[in-house]
Design a protein around this motif. Structure first.
Motif, PDB file in Angstrom:
ATOM      1  N   LEU A   1      -4.421 -11.119 -27.943  1.00 47.05           N
ATOM      2  CA  LEU A   1      -5.642 -11.542 -28.632  1.00 47.05           C
ATOM      3  C   LEU A   1      -5.512 -11.291 -30.136  1.00 47.05           C
ATOM      4  O   LEU A   1      -5.886 -12.153 -30.953  1.00 47.05           O
ATOM      5  CB  LEU A   1      -6.847 -10.799 -28.057  1.00 47.05           C
ATOM      6  N   SER A   2      -4.995 -10.144 -30.508  1.00 42.14           N
ATOM      7  CA  SER A   2      -4.854  -9.812 -31.927  1.00 42.14           C
ATOM      8  C   SER A   2      -3.893 -10.770 -32.631  1.00 42.14           C
ATOM      9  O   SER A   2      -4.139 -11.179 -33.775  1.00 42.14           O
ATOM     10  CB  SER A   2      -4.355  -8.373 -32.087  1.00 42.14           C
ATOM     11  N   LYS A   3      -2.831 -11.137 -31.941  1.00 43.94           N
ATOM     12  CA  LYS A   3      -1.874 -12.082 -32.535  1.00 43.94           C
ATOM     13  C   LYS A   3      -2.497 -13.456 -32.699  1.00 43.94           C
ATOM     14  O   LYS A   3      -2.356 -14.097 -33.751  1.00 43.94           O
ATOM     15  CB  LYS A   3      -0.623 -12.170 -31.644  1.00 43.94           C
TER      16      LYS A   3
ATOM     17  N   ALA B   1     -15.359 -15.412 -38.518  1.00 43.30           N
ATOM     18  CA  ALA B   1     -16.789 -15.683 -38.676  1.00 43.30           C
ATOM     19  C   ALA B   1     -17.211 -16.948 -37.928  1.00 43.30           C
ATOM     20  O   ALA B   1     -18.353 -17.393 -38.074  1.00 43.30           O
ATOM     21  CB  ALA B   1     -17.133 -15.805 -40.154  1.00 43.30           C
ATOM     22  N   ALA B   2     -16.327 -17.498 -37.139  1.00 41.52           N
ATOM     23  CA  ALA B   2     -16.624 -18.767 -36.452  1.00 41.52           C
ATOM     24  C   ALA B   2     -17.745 -18.619 -35.440  1.00 41.52           C
ATOM     25  O   ALA B   2     -18.589 -19.517 -35.280  1.00 41.52           O
ATOM     26  CB  ALA B   2     -15.361 -19.302 -35.776  1.00 41.52           C
TER      27      ALA B   2
ATOM     28  N   THR C   1     -13.960 -12.162 -31.814  1.00 44.48           N
ATOM     29  CA  THR C   1     -14.024 -10.999 -30.925  1.00 44.48           C
ATOM     30  C   THR C   1     -13.423  -9.780 -31.600  1.00 44.48           C
ATOM     31  O   THR C   1     -14.006  -8.686 -31.598  1.00 44.48           O
ATOM     32  CB  THR C   1     -13.269 -11.294 -29.614  1.00 44.48           C
ATOM     33  N   GLN C   2     -12.268  -9.964 -32.190  1.00 48.92           N
ATOM     34  CA  GLN C   2     -11.611  -8.863 -32.889  1.00 48.92           C
ATOM     35  C   GLN C   2     -12.478  -8.358 -34.045  1.00 48.92           C
ATOM     36  O   GLN C   2     -12.617  -7.144 -34.250  1.00 48.92           O
ATOM     37  CB  GLN C   2     -10.251  -9.315 -33.425  1.00 48.92           C
ATOM     38  N   ALA C   3     -13.074  -9.285 -34.792  1.00 49.38           N
ATOM     39  CA  ALA C   3     -13.916  -8.903 -35.931  1.00 49.38           C
ATOM     40  C   ALA C   3     -15.097  -8.044 -35.484  1.00 49.38           C
ATOM     41  O   ALA C   3     -15.471  -7.071 -36.152  1.00 49.38           O
ATOM     42  CB  ALA C   3     -14.412 -10.149 -36.660  1.00 49.38           C
TER      43      ALA C   3
END
Length: 353
Positions: free
Chosen positions: A187-189, A197-198, A244-246
């Motif tokens: 996921l991070s990659k 911000a999408a 998600t990561q953000a």
């Protein structure tokens, strides 16, 4: 004083040798690590029975590799340390059984180590080790905790997750997006190609006024958004991953800064697998720089489970005088603690019964 450390709590088998007589900190002489990722990928997650069996296959060859690299013999080992918990019961029993058998054969003492204490103290293996006291953000697997650390064995819980941990949020969200195991790194990659911000995903407990975490609601929101996208998911997957990561990183950063403000301390340690996340490191570094806070991390290759952190934790306990060799030499019976709170850890509990 040489400490041999064995880690087998989940899906990595790690062995390391540390010189606990070195000053001012124990010195890592060698370590070897085997990851079971390829084996578990076919099942989309860790299969406990397979993990245990693989630890049996790997631990002795890794021990031989570690001793060879350090150019030391097993007869020179003074203490054998192993991960007593928390973790998968069967996997823990492999490490405990091997450690106690090896110690008995050598006539040397054995020490059970708390897995999270290993992560907590792993930055002391880095080229830029921290100094006590500090605040620690532990983000390892199913654990997300903020601790005040005044010294080895002196831990105060400031906040923790009330449901899913940050690592689980990464992994479960990745699975919902159809990403392969282990989900978090994938996921991070993927997030590097997307817009954080999408999608406006929730930040649970961000304004709760305390230092607790909650990520279960975020996982549900990711599932809802993925269903809404339908056929568009594949085209928007990078944006969803980045969003998600953000969300996860924003919560971790704000809670960490809250812990620093609450304690008044100026050192932050970040440890555990999620501590390798590039966005988390970048945002924490920037925010802490503005506030005059030093941030310390383990070396990237020591963020995941490994034997070096177990040997290091054992060595630091010995150096601090929290564990006496004569106390450890009470026999070679053992138990493991699949569930074991770090905040409840007392110095004498590090010794196997």
């Amino acid at each position: 004083m040489l400490v041999l450390g064995i880690e087998s709590s989940c899906d990595e088998t790690g062995v390391a040798l540390v010189d606990a007589g070195a000053q001012p900190l124990p010195r890592l002489l060698s370590h070897a690590l085997y990851s079971q990722i390829d084996m578990h990928q076919a099942y989309g997650g860790v299969v406990p029975e397979l993990a245990s069996r693989d630890h049996i296959r790997r631990v002795l060859p890794l021990t031989r590799e570690t001793m060879k690299e350090a150019q030391r013999s097993l007869a020179e080992v003074d203490v054998v340390a192993y991960t007593r918990g928390p973790g998968l019961a069967g996997a823990l029993l492999v490490g405990a059984g091997v450690a106690c058998s090896l110690a008995a054969a050598l006539g040397k003492p054995v020490m059970g180590v708390h897995h999270l204490e290993g992560h907590l103290l792993s930055p002391f293996l880095s080229a830029d080790p921290p100094e006590f006291p500090f605040v620690a953000l532990l983000v390892s697997g199913g654990h997300t905790q903020l601790m005040r650390v005044d010294g080895v064995g002196s831990y105060e819980l400031l906040g923790e997750t009330i449901d899913d941990a940050a690592g689980e949020a990464f992994d479960k969200s990745a699975k919902l997006m159809g990403l392969p195991y282990p989900g978090g790194p994938h996921l991070s990659k993927l997030a590097q190609q997307g817009d954080g911000a999408a999608f406006r995903l929730p930040r649970p407990l961000l304004h709760s006024g305390n230092l607790d975490f909650s990520f279960a609601g975020l996982k549900t929101a990711v599932l809802t958004q993925a269903k809404k996208l339908g056929d568009e998911l594949e085209a928007r997957k990078a944006d969803l991953a980045a969003s998600t990561q953000a969300a996860i990183v924003e919560v971790l950063v704000k809670k960490s800064l809250g812990a620093m403000a609450q304690t008044g301390l100026k050192r932050l340690v970040v440890a555990g697998g999620v501590g390798a996340n590039a966005l988390l490191r970048s945002q924490l570094n920037a925010a802490c720089r503005q506030r005059g806070i030093r941030v310390h991390y383990p070396e990237l290759h020591l963020c995941t489970d490994n034997g070096a952190m177990i040997a290091m934790a054992a060595g630091m306990r010995l150096q601090a005088g929290l564990v006496k060799l004569e106390v450890l030499q009470r026999g070679y019976t053992f138990d493991v603690k699949p569930r074991w709170s770090l905040s409840a850890l007392q110095p004498e509990l590090a010794a196997a019964p």
